[in-house]
Design an enzyme around this catalytic site. Structure first.
Site, PDB file in Angstrom:
ATOM      1  N   LYS A  15       0.860  -1.184   0.000  1.00  0.00           N
ATOM      2  CA  LYS A  15       0.000   0.000   0.000  1.00  0.00           C
ATOM      3  C   LYS A  15       0.897   1.234   0.000  1.00  0.00           C
ATOM      4  CE  LYS A  15      -3.525   2.470   2.592  1.00  0.00           C
ATOM      5  NZ  LYS A  15      -4.553   2.398   3.634  1.00  0.00           N
ATOM      6  N   ARG A  72     -10.800   9.975   2.337  1.00  0.00           N
ATOM      7  CA  ARG A  72     -10.656  10.625   3.650  1.00  0.00           C
ATOM      8  C   ARG A  72     -11.788  11.621   3.878  1.00  0.00           C
ATOM      9  NH1 ARG A  72      -4.075  11.237   3.088  1.00  0.00           N
ATOM     10  NH2 ARG A  72      -3.631   9.006   3.084  1.00  0.00           N
ATOM     11  N   LYS A 103       1.457   9.999   5.716  1.00  0.00           N
ATOM     12  CA  LYS A 103       1.520   8.589   6.105  1.00  0.00           C
ATOM     13  C   LYS A 103       2.777   7.901   5.570  1.00  0.00           C
ATOM     14  CE  LYS A 103      -3.466   8.098   6.817  1.00  0.00           C
ATOM     15  NZ  LYS A 103      -4.639   7.191   6.713  1.00  0.00           N
ATOM     16  N   GLU A 146       7.516  -6.774   0.726  1.00  0.00           N
ATOM     17  CA  GLU A 146       6.350  -6.641   1.612  1.00  0.00           C
ATOM     18  C   GLU A 146       5.377  -7.808   1.428  1.00  0.00           C
ATOM     19  OE1 GLU A 146       5.392  -4.770   3.989  1.00  0.00           O
ATOM     20  OE2 GLU A 146       6.492  -2.883   3.899  1.00  0.00           O
ATOM     21  N   LYS A 175      -2.212  -1.438  -3.762  1.00  0.00           N
ATOM     22  CA  LYS A 175      -3.094  -0.276  -3.692  1.00  0.00           C
ATOM     23  C   LYS A 175      -2.295   1.007  -3.814  1.00  0.00           C
ATOM     24  CE  LYS A 175      -6.126   1.921  -0.399  1.00  0.00           C
ATOM     25  NZ  LYS A 175      -6.616   1.938   0.959  1.00  0.00           N
TER      26      LYS A 175
HETATM   27  C1  PBG Z   1      -6.926   3.790   5.721  1.00  0.00           C
HETATM   28  C2  PBG Z   1      -7.452   3.520   4.361  1.00  0.00           C
HETATM   29  C3  PBG Z   1      -7.387   4.409   3.295  1.00  0.00           C
HETATM   30  C4  PBG Z   1      -8.018   3.806   2.222  1.00  0.00           C
HETATM   31  C5  PBG Z   1      -8.442   2.545   2.640  1.00  0.00           C
HETATM   32  N1  PBG Z   1      -8.078   2.387   3.983  1.00  0.00           N
HETATM   33  C6  PBG Z   1      -6.853   5.787   3.250  1.00  0.00           C
HETATM   34  C7  PBG Z   1      -5.510   6.037   3.761  1.00  0.00           C
HETATM   35  O1  PBG Z   1      -4.667   5.162   3.856  1.00  0.00           O
HETATM   36  O2  PBG Z   1      -5.280   7.195   4.109  1.00  0.00           O
HETATM   37  C8  PBG Z   1      -8.175   4.434   0.879  1.00  0.00           C
HETATM   38  C9  PBG Z   1      -9.200   3.875  -0.020  1.00  0.00           C
HETATM   39  C10 PBG Z   1      -9.552   4.773  -1.140  1.00  0.00           C
HETATM   40  O3  PBG Z   1      -8.956   5.840  -1.375  1.00  0.00           O
HETATM   41  O4  PBG Z   1     -10.480   4.399  -1.857  1.00  0.00           O
HETATM   42  N2  PBG Z   1      -6.595   2.744   6.501  1.00  0.00           N
END
Ligand code: PBG
Length: 325
Positions: free
Chosen positions: A196, A206, A218, A234, A249
């Site tokens: 990710k 968000r 992050k 990973e 992702k």
């Molecule tokens: C956070 C999380 C995020 C998404 C899924 N879980 C956002 C982030 O990491 O800030 C993003 C999913 C999307 O943008 O469709 N745990």
């Protein structure tokens, strides 16, 4: 002109093209992400995700039943926590009567065969909007993993088929797997967000959960988008720690990573076509710069062609409807 081979023969008409298509989308490919809110009869359109809503459980069930009738077999649940439920421990995340736990039970009650996946990460519950516990301005790994384990166990107890840790802490897959085994949850799977990336394409999400980081970014836990080999590291680690499905992702800007991961593992690979990717197609279509249906099918086909066995996408229902003609 004499040509030994004319490649256009296989493109002559729609029938031939479909016979030799290497990649075909089906409803089995899709995971439908859903956003849940407290209350009744709540349907809130997410401003940066036109046509996508956060629902209270009653209306969510209607949506999920429609998805099931279209042939979509899996949902991935995200909940919006109330401000007063947020702190720096994540406590509400493992409340047995919390919104996530009630949502899982309601879906399983209404549609026992629907595959229910739950988001495991602290950001919706964090006053800082971070995926972990914050100490001295840092996101602390090991204490966060302890919280994620409690969260996962409570999702399993509520009936989740898969817990889906999206936090990118180190060692969480092994810790969650061990806890599930020890807790007797031997039928609960783990879909690990293994690769990710720290991506700007999560912006609209968000908005949906009011979970933007309150300070910093992050990048100390999510991956640097400049890196490819690190994704394989990973992913292999998560496989060895007991992941059942690994995820890459976002998806469209990361097709090379999806292929790399697909070639590296023998378990299913999922890809998350994220909120910003949804927003881009929606925005361009709205002003007439793209044909929405065509953009959806081309995008999702390319993600599958890259190597994704499963695609989490806000377009799941639209895609199935388009495919059905
Ligand atoms: C956070 C999380 C995020 C998404 C899924 N879980 C956002 C982030 O990491 O800030 C993003 C999913 C999307 O943008 O469709 N745990």
């Amino acid at each position: 002109m004499y040509l030994q081979k004319r490649n256009r023969i296989l493109r002559k008409n729609a029938a031939i093209r479909s016979m030799v298509a290497e990649t075909t989308l089906t409803p089995d490919d899709f995971i439908l992400p859903v956003f849940v809110d407290e209350g009744e009869n709540v349907q809130f359109e997410i401003p940066s995700m036109p046509g996508y809503y956060r629902y209270s459980i009653d209306l969510l069930l209607r949506e999920i039943k429609e998805a099931w009738s279209l042939g979509i077999k899996s949902v991935l649940i995200f909940v919006k926590a109330k401000d007063e439920e947020k702190d720096n421990t994540g406590r509400e995340a493992w409340n047995p009567d919390g919104l996530m736990q009630r949502t899982v039970k309601s879906i399983k009650n209404a549609l026992p065969d629907m595959v229910v996946m739950t988001d495991v990460a602290l950001d919706p519950y964090s006053i800082y909007g971070h995926d972990g516990i914050v100490k001295d301005g840092k996101i602390v790994n090991d204490e966060t993993v302890e919280a994620l384990v409690k969260m996962s166990l409570s999702h399993a107890a509520a009936g989740a088929d898969f817990v889906a840790p999206s936090d990118m802490m180190d060692g969480r897959i092994a810790a969650i797997r061990k806890a599930l085994e020890e807790g007797g949850f031997t039928e609960t799977g783990i879909m690990a967000y293994s690769a990710k990336y720290a991506s700007c394409f999560y912006g609209p999400f968000r908005d949906a959960l009011d979970s933007a980081p309150g300070f910093g970014d992050k990048k100390t836990y999510q991956m640097n988008f400049a890196n490819r080999k690190e994704a394989v590291t990973e992913v292999l680690q998560d496989v060895s720690e007991g992941a059942d499905i690994v995820m890459v992702k976002p998806a469209m800007a990361y097709l090379d990573i999806i292929r790399e991961v697909k070639n590296a593992v023998n378990i299913p690979v999922s890809a998350y076509h994220v909120s910003g990717e949804y927003a881009m197609i929606k925005a361009a279509s709205k002003i007439g710069w793209l044909d929405e249906d065509k953009a959806i099918i081309e995008s999702l086909t390319s993600i599958k062609r890259a190597g994704a066995d499963l695609i989490a996408t806000y377009f799941a229902k639209s895609a199935v409807k388009i495919l059905q003609g």
